[in-house]
Scaffold this active site. Structure first.
Site, PDB file in Angstrom:
ATOM      1  N   ILE A 193      -8.463   3.171   1.225  1.00 40.69           N
ATOM      2  CA  ILE A 193      -7.905   3.888   2.374  1.00 40.69           C
ATOM      3  C   ILE A 193      -6.517   4.373   1.997  1.00 40.69           C
ATOM      4  CG2 ILE A 193      -7.151   3.655   4.760  1.00 40.69           C
ATOM      5  CD1 ILE A 193      -9.403   1.498   5.020  1.00 40.69           C
ATOM      6  N   LEU A 194      -6.300   5.661   2.174  1.00 38.48           N
ATOM      7  CA  LEU A 194      -5.027   6.251   1.756  1.00 38.48           C
ATOM      8  C   LEU A 194      -3.965   6.005   2.825  1.00 38.48           C
ATOM      9  CD1 LEU A 194      -6.599   9.483   0.302  1.00 38.48           C
ATOM     10  CD2 LEU A 194      -5.354   7.740  -1.013  1.00 38.48           C
ATOM     11  N   ASP A 209     -12.210   7.966   7.757  1.00 34.66           N
ATOM     12  CA  ASP A 209     -13.365   8.871   7.844  1.00 34.66           C
ATOM     13  C   ASP A 209     -13.467   9.550   9.208  1.00 34.66           C
ATOM     14  OD1 ASP A 209     -14.054   8.178   5.205  1.00 34.66           O
ATOM     15  OD2 ASP A 209     -15.181   6.431   5.900  1.00 34.66           O
ATOM     16  N   ASP A 262      -7.711  12.685   7.541  1.00 37.23           N
ATOM     17  CA  ASP A 262      -6.566  12.498   8.440  1.00 37.23           C
ATOM     18  C   ASP A 262      -6.132  11.031   8.338  1.00 37.23           C
ATOM     19  OD1 ASP A 262      -8.340  11.030   9.937  1.00 37.23           O
ATOM     20  OD2 ASP A 262      -8.364  12.403  11.663  1.00 37.23           O
ATOM     21  N   ARG A 265       0.823  -1.219   0.000  1.00 43.19           N
ATOM     22  CA  ARG A 265       0.000   0.000   0.000  1.00 43.19           C
ATOM     23  C   ARG A 265       0.853   1.264   0.000  1.00 43.19           C
ATOM     24  NH1 ARG A 265      -2.423   1.057   4.554  1.00 43.19           N
ATOM     25  NH2 ARG A 265      -3.916   2.471   3.622  1.00 43.19           N
ATOM     26  N   ASN A 303     -12.424  14.686   1.604  1.00 42.96           N
ATOM     27  CA  ASN A 303     -13.186  13.515   1.145  1.00 42.96           C
ATOM     28  C   ASN A 303     -14.668  13.814   1.291  1.00 42.96           C
ATOM     29  OD1 ASN A 303     -13.658  10.690   0.471  1.00 42.96           O
ATOM     30  ND2 ASN A 303     -14.173  10.394   2.631  1.00 42.96           N
ATOM     31  N   THR A 304     -15.451  13.227   0.418  1.00 44.40           N
ATOM     32  CA  THR A 304     -16.900  13.265   0.614  1.00 44.40           C
ATOM     33  C   THR A 304     -17.376  11.860   0.932  1.00 44.40           C
ATOM     34  OG1 THR A 304     -19.014  13.913  -0.318  1.00 44.40           O
ATOM     35  CG2 THR A 304     -17.354  13.158  -1.901  1.00 44.40           C
ATOM     36  N   HIS A 305     -18.245  11.772   1.938  1.00 48.22           N
ATOM     37  CA  HIS A 305     -18.653  10.467   2.468  1.00 48.22           C
ATOM     38  C   HIS A 305     -20.174  10.436   2.612  1.00 48.22           C
ATOM     39  CE1 HIS A 305     -18.225   6.727   4.676  1.00 48.22           C
ATOM     40  NE2 HIS A 305     -19.140   7.191   5.503  1.00 48.22           N
TER      41      HIS A 305
END
Ligand code: GAR
Length: 196
Positions: free
Chosen positions: A91-92, A144, A140, A64, A106-108
Site C-alpha cells: 500500500i503506497l 483499490d 488514490d 512507511r 494500478n492493475t488489480h
C-alpha cells in the site's frame, strides 16, 4: 512519447507485456525504469531489455512514509509521465500518492469495487463468485478505491483453483494494461480529469 516507470513485487508478467509492447516503435509509451520493493523476479525482464531498475526495501526505513519518500525520489529521477503499479504488493503512503496521482495507476485482479486488497482472487473464490476479472484504476489514497479506467471480466469455472484462475485473469490483464497505457499516451484517457 509517454515515459513510464513500472513498479513490481513479483514475477512481472504484466511488466513483460508492457516491455514487449513498447518494443514496437509505433507504441506511444516506453518503459524508462522499473522499481521494486523487494528483489522481485520480474526485474530480470527489465534487465534483459536494458531498462534501469531500482529496489527500495521498506525494512530499511524507519517507517512507511520514509520508504515512500525514498521510493518516490528514485522514480522522479526518471521524470515519468506515468507510474504503473503492476503487481506492487504494497500500500503506497499518502504522501507518495499525492506526488504522482492521477498519473499513477494500478492493475488489480478483480472487478473493483469487489475484492480489493492483496488476495483478490482467493477472496472471489471464497465468496462463491461466478465472475471476476481485472480492473485498471487510478490510485488514490484508499486501498483499490481510485477511479476505474478499464475493466474486463472472466467467468469462474466450477471448482477452479486460485492459481489457475489468476493465470486466466492475467491473460486478460496483460493486454488490458497495454491498451490502457496506450490510451493514456494517446490522450483517449485524460488522467487530468481525475485530479483531486
Ligand atoms: C497481477 O495479477 C496484479 O493484478 C496483482 O498481482 C499480479 C502480478 O502479476 N496485483 C495485486 O493483486 C495488487 N493488489 P505479475 O507479477 O505476473 O505481473
Amino acid at each position: 512519447m509517454l515515459n513510464v516507470v513500472v513498479l513490481i513485487s513479483g514475477g512481472g508478467s504484466n511488466l513483460k507485456a508492457l516491455i514487449d509492447a513498447a518494443a514496437d516503435p509505433a507504441y506511444p509509451a516506453r518503459i524508462v525504469a522499473v522499481g521494486a520493493d523487494t528483489d522481485a523476479a520480474g526485474l530480470a525482464h527489465a534487465e534483459a531489455a536494458g531498462i534501469p531498475t531500482f529496489v527500495e526495501r521498506p525494512g530499511e526505513y524507519p517507517g512507511r512514509d520514509a520508504w515512500g519518500d525514498a521510493f518516490a525520489a528514485r522514480i522522479e529521477e526518471f521524470e515519468p509521465g506515468l507510474v504503473v503499479s503492476a503487481g506492487l504488493m504494497r500500500i503506497l503512503p499518502a504522501g507518495f500518492v499525492r506526488r504522482f496521482s492521477p498519473r499513477l495507476i494500478n492493475t488489480h485482479p478483480a472487478l473493483l469495487p469487489l475484492y480489493p486488497g492483496a488476495h483478490a482472487v482467493r477472496d472471489a473464490l471464497a465468496a462463491g463468485a461466478t465472475e471476476t476479472g481485472v480492473t485498471v484504476h487510478v490510485i488514490d489514497e484508499g486501498v483499490d478505491t481510485g477511479p476505474v479506467l478499464r475493466r474486463a471480466s472472466v467467468e469462474i469455472a466450477r471448482g477452479e483453483l486460485e492459481d489457475d484462475l489468476h493465470e486466466r485473469i492475467k491473460q486478460l490483464e496483460r493486454p488490458l494494461l497495454v491498451q490502457t497505457v496506450r490510451e493514456i499516451a494517446q490522450g483517449g484517457i485524460d488522467l487530468a480529469a481525475f485530479r483531486s
